[in-house]
Design a protein around this motif. Structure first.
Motif, short mmCIF file in Angstrom:
data_model
loop_
_atom_site.label_atom_id
_atom_site.label_comp_id
_atom_site.label_asym_id
_atom_site.label_seq_id
_atom_site.Cartn_x
_atom_site.Cartn_y
_atom_site.Cartn_z
N SER A 19 0.78 -1.32 -0.05
CA SER A 19 0.10 0.25 -0.06
C SER A 19 0.80 1.23 0.08
O SER A 19 0.80 2.09 -0.80
N PHE A 30 -6.00 -0.33 -2.37
CA PHE A 30 -6.56 -1.52 -2.74
C PHE A 30 -7.47 -1.99 -1.62
O PHE A 30 -7.50 -1.94 -0.47
N ASP A 31 -8.66 -2.67 -2.24
CA ASP A 31 -9.50 -3.27 -1.17
C ASP A 31 -9.01 -4.77 -0.73
O ASP A 31 -9.68 -5.16 0.37
N PHE A 49 -9.30 -3.67 -6.58
CA PHE A 49 -9.62 -2.29 -6.63
C PHE A 49 -11.16 -2.22 -6.69
O PHE A 49 -11.35 -2.20 -8.11
N VAL A 52 -12.38 1.19 -8.45
CA VAL A 52 -11.30 1.89 -9.67
C VAL A 52 -11.85 1.08 -10.85
O VAL A 52 -11.95 0.08 -11.21
#
Length: 85
Positions: A19, A30-31, A49, A52
């Motif tokens: 990250s 990012f998830d 993401f 995104v």
């Protein structure tokens, strides 16, 4: 939603390190992260993401593709969209 594949990363790289690294190059957070051990020589991660657009990742991808990071040259690709059929 878009996925980013980063190959040739250290197997023990943390999500916090990734990250921070990506943030330095303008990537959004990012998830999700999925570790891909591969053959052991060149482990990879797939980052998801959620909010995104895939085109946004395609614009950012050249910033880090073939970059030397943590004693390795990383390879970065935007994963094509998943098909429902």
């Amino acid at each position: 939603m878009a996925d980013l594949w980063i190959g040739n990363v250290e197997a023990d790289v943390s999500s916090e390190e990734l990250s921070e690294f990506l943030g330095r190059y303008g990537f959004p957070p990012f998830d999700a992260i999925q570790y891909m051990p591969g053959s052991g020589e060149r482990p990879a991660v797939v980052l998801t993401f959620e909010n995104v657009d895939i085109e946004a990742l395609r614009m950012l991808q050249p910033r880090i593709h073939n970059l030397y990071w943590k004693n390795r040259t990383i390879v970065v690709q935007v994963v094509p969209p998943r098909r429902d059929d």
